[in-house]
Write an enzyme that holds these catalytic residues in place. Structure first.
Site, PDB file in Angstrom:
ATOM      1  N   HIS A  54       0.814  -1.097   0.050  1.00 51.50           N
ATOM      2  CA  HIS A  54      -0.062  -0.003  -0.051  1.00 51.50           C
ATOM      3  C   HIS A  54       1.049   1.172  -0.242  1.00 51.50           C
ATOM      4  CE1 HIS A  54      -3.672  -2.230   0.297  1.00 51.50           C
ATOM      5  NE2 HIS A  54      -3.363  -2.653   1.592  1.00 51.50           N
TER       6      HIS A  54
ATOM      7  N   ASP B   1      -2.761 -10.520  -2.272  1.00 49.45           N
ATOM      8  CA  ASP B   1      -3.456  -9.973  -1.245  1.00 49.45           C
ATOM      9  C   ASP B   1      -4.548  -9.672  -1.371  1.00 49.45           C
ATOM     10  OD1 ASP B   1      -2.235  -8.480   1.720  1.00 49.45           O
ATOM     11  OD2 ASP B   1      -3.972  -7.419   0.847  1.00 49.45           O
TER      12      ASP B   1
HETATM   13 ZN    ZN Z   1      -4.198  -7.007   2.455  1.00 47.65          ZN
END
Ligand code: ZN
Length: 348
Positions: free
Chosen positions: A128, A165
């Site tokens: 992220h 993910d």
């Molecule tokens: Zn995640």
């Protein structure tokens, strides 16, 4: 002795990065993985290597000096919040430099042909993190740094980043959005954190077509993921023909995970890993740990991944659970949509 089938990358100081009490991204995640792996043949069969920290000159391959200084200064002052769910503790800057170093070492291991597969069990996670900001539990983007390093230092011409993910890898996408040397494919739960990753986000300029997003309806499990593997991911691996496959290996698509609603089992992760390994052929694979917040689901899924990637039986099995996944037509409809968009750029 020939080369080992895989190398594991670790560092004890990954445990020193801490979030506030009750935070799902906690040191126990790595302890759970280690505890289970000690019960498997992997612990004897696979060499373990200790990461070295990267320095600021390595981090600037992806990040702004302002962002690096912000994280370093926050840690030096004892820590604090970056946003509502992302935190820096006193040891976090050093841990984050070691996490990037773990990703770097995994790349070195496979590109120096010490092993065909490496897996780095790092904290904090990375996918992220954007060039100028931390978010989503991530401080520096470990896998983006690893991809740049593979290209700039090892001379790899094209890298495929596969991000399984359950959350969209927005940071990785951002870094390579205009870069045709790194093809980024993310499978993630749709309409979920961080909100990006729609099918029509395909890259820009010279990078157009090199971002592939597979947003998934909630509830998909082993069968749905296997279908998307067969229809999108594996054909993409063949079409891209990368010199290196980097996997953002998050395990929060596991059915027991508290942060998402997918239904994948550890055995499912093992099947996906085996299919990837078979399709990759001689192409090296380096996995970098991202999320995965159910300790048992995480540990068994990691063991299953190593089984798929090495061919060594893990000799441990996740306790059986009743898992009901979304009906098959949901997965096949999404596969058709993605193939329609991606097929304009790649011969799937
Ligand atoms: Zn995640």
């Amino acid at each position: 002795m020939g080369e080992p089938p895989a190398v594991l990358v670790t560092h004890p100081d990954y445990l020193l990065h801490v979030n506030p009490p009750g935070h799902p991204e906690r040191p126990e995640r790595l302890l759970a993985v280690e505890q289970l792996l000690r019960r498997t043949p992997f612990w004897e069969a696979l060499p373990r290597r200790t990461a070295e920290p990267v320095d600021e000159e390595f981090l600037v391959r992806v990040h702004t000096r302002g962002h690096i200084a912000h994280i370093r200064d926050l840690a030096a002052s004892g820590g604090g919040a970056v946003d509502a769910d992302t935190f820096v503790s006193a040891a976090s800057y050093d841990a984050a430099c070691l996490a990037a170093g773990g990703a770097r070492l995994a790349v070195d291991v496979v590109l120096r042909q010490e092993a065909p597969v490496a897996m780095a069990f790092v904290r904090p996670p990375g996918h992220h993190a954007e060039p100028g900001s931390a978010m989503g539990f991530c401080l520096f983007n470990n896998i983006a740094l690893a991809a740049r390093y593979a290209i700039e230092t090892h001379g790899v011409e094209r890298v495929l980043v596969l991000d399984w993910d359950v959350h969209h890898g927005n940071g990785t996408q951002d870094v390579f959005y205009r870069d045709p040397r790194v093809v980024v494919c993310s499978l993630h739960q749709e309409h979920w954190y961080p909100g990006t990753g729609a099918i029509d986000e395909v890259g820009e300029g010279p990078g157009e077509g090199c971002t592939i997003n597979v947003p998934l309806p909630v509830g998909l499990g082993d069968g749905g993921y296997r279908h998307l593997w067969n229809e999108v991911v594996l054909p993409l691996v063949r079409a891209v023909a990368p010199g290196l496959i980097l996997v953002s290996a998050g395990y929060d698509a596991h059915h027991a995970d508290p942060l998402a609603g997918m239904r994948v089992t550890a055995r499912g992760f093992g099947e996906l890993s085996l299919l990837l390994r078979q399709t990759a052929g001689d192409t090296p694979i380096a996995g970098i740990l991202e999320g995965g917040y159910d300790l048992r689901g995480l540990a068994y899924s990691v063991a299953a991944t190593l089984e798929g990637w090495t061919g060594i039986a893990s000799e441990v099995a996740e306790p059986a659970a009743e898992v009901r996944e979304a009906p098959f037509p949901v997965a096949s409809a999404r596969a058709r949509e993605v193939r329609h968009v991606v097929g304009a750029y790649w011969n799937l």
